[in-house]
Design a protein around this motif. Sequence first.
Motif, PDB file in Angstrom:
ATOM      1  N   SER A  97       0.828  -1.264   0.086  1.00  0.00           N
ATOM      2  CA  SER A  97      -0.014  -0.085   0.101  1.00  0.00           C
ATOM      3  C   SER A  97       1.025   1.209  -0.176  1.00  0.00           C
ATOM      4  CB  SER A  97      -0.982   0.004   1.275  1.00  0.00           C
ATOM      5  OG  SER A  97      -1.684   1.055   1.467  1.00  0.00           O
ATOM      6  N   GLN A  98       1.786   1.376   0.713  1.00  0.00           N
ATOM      7  CA  GLN A  98       2.901   2.411   0.820  1.00  0.00           C
ATOM      8  C   GLN A  98       3.557   2.599  -0.438  1.00  0.00           C
ATOM      9  OE1 GLN A  98       5.351   1.737   4.429  1.00  0.00           O
ATOM     10  NE2 GLN A  98       3.960   2.602   5.609  1.00  0.00           N
ATOM     11  N   ALA A  99       3.813   1.461  -1.128  1.00  0.00           N
ATOM     12  CA  ALA A  99       4.544   1.416  -2.431  1.00  0.00           C
ATOM     13  C   ALA A  99       3.558   2.038  -3.527  1.00  0.00           C
ATOM     14  CB  ALA A  99       5.107   0.336  -2.931  1.00  0.00           C
ATOM     15  N   ARG A 100       2.334   1.667  -3.555  1.00  0.00           N
ATOM     16  CA  ARG A 100       1.180   2.466  -4.340  1.00  0.00           C
ATOM     17  C   ARG A 100       0.944   3.509  -4.121  1.00  0.00           C
ATOM     18  NH1 ARG A 100      -2.283  -1.970  -3.430  1.00  0.00           N
ATOM     19  NH2 ARG A 100      -3.051  -0.888  -1.866  1.00  0.00           N
ATOM     20  N   LEU A 101       0.956   4.221  -2.884  1.00  0.00           N
ATOM     21  CA  LEU A 101       0.760   5.355  -2.513  1.00  0.00           C
ATOM     22  C   LEU A 101       1.811   6.300  -3.093  1.00  0.00           C
ATOM     23  CD1 LEU A 101      -0.853   5.454   1.157  1.00  0.00           C
ATOM     24  CD2 LEU A 101      -1.868   6.406  -1.257  1.00  0.00           C
ATOM     25  N   LYS A 102       3.148   5.893  -2.864  1.00  0.00           N
ATOM     26  CA  LYS A 102       4.468   6.662  -3.404  1.00  0.00           C
ATOM     27  C   LYS A 102       4.416   6.804  -4.911  1.00  0.00           C
ATOM     28  CE  LYS A 102       7.619   5.554   0.237  1.00  0.00           C
ATOM     29  NZ  LYS A 102       8.859   4.874   0.479  1.00  0.00           N
ATOM     30  N   ARG A 103       3.724   5.707  -5.613  1.00  0.00           N
ATOM     31  CA  ARG A 103       3.695   5.740  -7.122  1.00  0.00           C
ATOM     32  C   ARG A 103       2.658   6.755  -7.529  1.00  0.00           C
ATOM     33  NH1 ARG A 103       2.575   0.284  -8.188  1.00  0.00           N
ATOM     34  NH2 ARG A 103       0.482   1.004  -8.160  1.00  0.00           N
ATOM     35  N   ASP A 104       1.356   6.586  -6.918  1.00  0.00           N
ATOM     36  CA  ASP A 104       0.295   7.186  -7.450  1.00  0.00           C
ATOM     37  C   ASP A 104      -0.085   8.224  -6.731  1.00  0.00           C
ATOM     38  OD1 ASP A 104       0.163   5.020  -9.045  1.00  0.00           O
ATOM     39  OD2 ASP A 104      -1.260   3.936  -8.116  1.00  0.00           O
ATOM     40  N   GLY A 105       0.686   8.631  -5.659  1.00  0.00           N
ATOM     41  CA  GLY A 105       0.442   9.911  -5.014  1.00  0.00           C
ATOM     42  C   GLY A 105       0.452  11.045  -5.669  1.00  0.00           C
ATOM     43  N   LYS A 106       1.212  11.323  -6.607  1.00  0.00           N
ATOM     44  CA  LYS A 106       1.360  12.735  -7.282  1.00  0.00           C
ATOM     45  C   LYS A 106       0.098  12.803  -8.110  1.00  0.00           C
ATOM     46  CE  LYS A 106       6.348  12.992  -7.346  1.00  0.00           C
ATOM     47  NZ  LYS A 106       7.554  12.826  -7.995  1.00  0.00           N
ATOM     48  N   ALA A 107      -0.452  11.845  -8.451  1.00  0.00           N
ATOM     49  CA  ALA A 107      -1.673  11.874  -9.353  1.00  0.00           C
ATOM     50  C   ALA A 107      -2.953  12.269  -8.560  1.00  0.00           C
ATOM     51  CB  ALA A 107      -1.981  10.723 -10.001  1.00  0.00           C
ATOM     52  N   LEU A 108      -2.900  11.718  -7.298  1.00  0.00           N
ATOM     53  CA  LEU A 108      -4.287  12.331  -6.388  1.00  0.00           C
ATOM     54  C   LEU A 108      -4.376  13.893  -6.326  1.00  0.00           C
ATOM     55  CD1 LEU A 108      -3.666   9.549  -3.691  1.00  0.00           C
ATOM     56  CD2 LEU A 108      -5.257   9.296  -5.604  1.00  0.00           C
ATOM     57  N   ALA A 109      -5.521  14.066  -6.232  1.00  0.00           N
ATOM     58  CA  ALA A 109      -5.823  15.508  -5.960  1.00  0.00           C
ATOM     59  C   ALA A 109      -5.597  15.833  -4.443  1.00  0.00           C
ATOM     60  CB  ALA A 109      -7.297  15.847  -6.151  1.00  0.00           C
ATOM     61  N   PRO A 110      -5.232  17.065  -4.174  1.00  0.00           N
ATOM     62  CA  PRO A 110      -4.816  17.164  -2.773  1.00  0.00           C
ATOM     63  C   PRO A 110      -6.254  17.504  -1.983  1.00  0.00           C
ATOM     64  CG  PRO A 110      -4.594  19.382  -3.913  1.00  0.00           C
ATOM     65  CD  PRO A 110      -4.694  18.200  -5.019  1.00  0.00           C
ATOM     66  N   ALA A 111      -6.467  17.123  -0.647  1.00  0.00           N
ATOM     67  CA  ALA A 111      -7.498  17.047   0.089  1.00  0.00           C
ATOM     68  C   ALA A 111      -8.095  18.721   0.052  1.00  0.00           C
ATOM     69  CB  ALA A 111      -7.422  16.821   1.236  1.00  0.00           C
ATOM     70  N   ALA A 112      -9.362  18.957  -0.288  1.00  0.00           N
ATOM     71  CA  ALA A 112      -9.946  20.341   0.064  1.00  0.00           C
ATOM     72  C   ALA A 112      -9.703  20.762   1.557  1.00  0.00           C
ATOM     73  CB  ALA A 112     -11.353  20.296  -0.647  1.00  0.00           C
ATOM     74  N   ARG A 113      -9.518  22.229   1.288  1.00  0.00           N
ATOM     75  CA  ARG A 113      -9.283  22.554   2.803  1.00  0.00           C
ATOM     76  C   ARG A 113     -10.638  23.367   3.260  1.00  0.00           C
ATOM     77  NH1 ARG A 113      -6.839  28.022   4.624  1.00  0.00           N
ATOM     78  NH2 ARG A 113      -6.356  27.542   6.752  1.00  0.00           N
ATOM     79  N   ARG A 114     -11.141  22.800   4.457  1.00  0.00           N
ATOM     80  CA  ARG A 114     -12.463  23.467   4.579  1.00  0.00           C
ATOM     81  C   ARG A 114     -12.316  24.800   5.558  1.00  0.00           C
ATOM     82  NH1 ARG A 114     -15.114  17.855   6.809  1.00  0.00           N
ATOM     83  NH2 ARG A 114     -15.151  16.757   4.737  1.00  0.00           N
ATOM     84  N   ASP A 115     -13.430  25.682   5.164  1.00  0.00           N
ATOM     85  CA  ASP A 115     -13.283  26.879   6.248  1.00  0.00           C
ATOM     86  C   ASP A 115     -13.921  26.505   7.528  1.00  0.00           C
ATOM     87  OD1 ASP A 115     -12.302  28.295   4.059  1.00  0.00           O
ATOM     88  OD2 ASP A 115     -14.268  28.845   3.234  1.00  0.00           O
ATOM     89  N   PRO A 116     -13.695  27.244   8.314  1.00  0.00           N
ATOM     90  CA  PRO A 116     -14.042  26.898   9.817  1.00  0.00           C
ATOM     91  C   PRO A 116     -15.545  27.214   9.907  1.00  0.00           C
ATOM     92  CG  PRO A 116     -12.736  29.075   9.673  1.00  0.00           C
ATOM     93  CD  PRO A 116     -12.622  28.499   8.342  1.00  0.00           C
ATOM     94  N   LEU A 117     -16.386  26.651  10.535  1.00  0.00           N
ATOM     95  CA  LEU A 117     -17.566  26.802  10.677  1.00  0.00           C
ATOM     96  C   LEU A 117     -18.089  28.283  11.298  1.00  0.00           C
ATOM     97  CD1 LEU A 117     -18.700  23.341  12.291  1.00  0.00           C
ATOM     98  CD2 LEU A 117     -19.133  24.246   9.927  1.00  0.00           C
ATOM     99  N   PRO A 118     -19.271  29.005  11.083  1.00  0.00           N
ATOM    100  CA  PRO A 118     -19.391  30.212  11.207  1.00  0.00           C
ATOM    101  C   PRO A 118     -19.333  30.202  12.938  1.00  0.00           C
ATOM    102  CG  PRO A 118     -21.383  29.114  10.318  1.00  0.00           C
ATOM    103  CD  PRO A 118     -20.435  28.284  10.064  1.00  0.00           C
ATOM    104  N   ASP A 119     -19.889  29.236  13.537  1.00  0.00           N
ATOM    105  CA  ASP A 119     -19.954  29.520  15.123  1.00  0.00           C
ATOM    106  C   ASP A 119     -18.606  28.744  15.758  1.00  0.00           C
ATOM    107  OD1 ASP A 119     -20.772  26.965  14.428  1.00  0.00           O
ATOM    108  OD2 ASP A 119     -22.585  27.044  15.660  1.00  0.00           O
ATOM    109  N   ALA A 120     -17.740  28.447  14.942  1.00  0.00           N
ATOM    110  CA  ALA A 120     -16.490  27.955  15.667  1.00  0.00           C
ATOM    111  C   ALA A 120     -15.998  28.578  16.890  1.00  0.00           C
ATOM    112  CB  ALA A 120     -15.684  27.496  14.611  1.00  0.00           C
TER     113      ALA A 120
END
Length: 156
Positions: A18-41
């Motif tokens: 699994s780690q080898a697969r992630l190293k190989r295909d990791g660049k093709a994966l989209a970065p995780a979307a950053r979430r804005d804080p909730l309004p009442d955080a």
Amino acid sequence: MSKSDLRRERVATRISASQARLKRDGKALAPAARRDPLPDAYPPENYRGLAREYPLLTVAAGVGIGILVAALLPRKFATQAARRAISAATVAAELGLAYSKQARDAAGEAAHDGLDKLTETTAPLRHRSTSAGKSARSQGLRLAGEAMKFATRLRR
């Protein structure tokens, strides 16, 4: 080897694959979307911020406070206050009508004065444009006559 050792080896091989697969295909994966804080955080800094975040809660609180005050006041006081409020609203409406009539009359007078001033200032321009139009028409007729004479001479 025992069963637990076999399981550990099998899990270790799966993890390494699994780690080898992630190293190989990791660049093709989209970065995780950053979430804005909730309004009442974070708690609001003041009451104005709280009302801005929760407008319906603000309206409900106002209605609740109004009901509470109405329940605490005696009925006779509420009736008198309502009667006074209605009379004050009537007076305000009458004043508004009177001021609107005055404003309408003043606007009508200003418009009439403006039209008179406009007529006075544009009179010389209108006279010049009329005389220029007449002059242009007479010149055009004269040129048309000359062109007709020239055309008849060319035919002969």
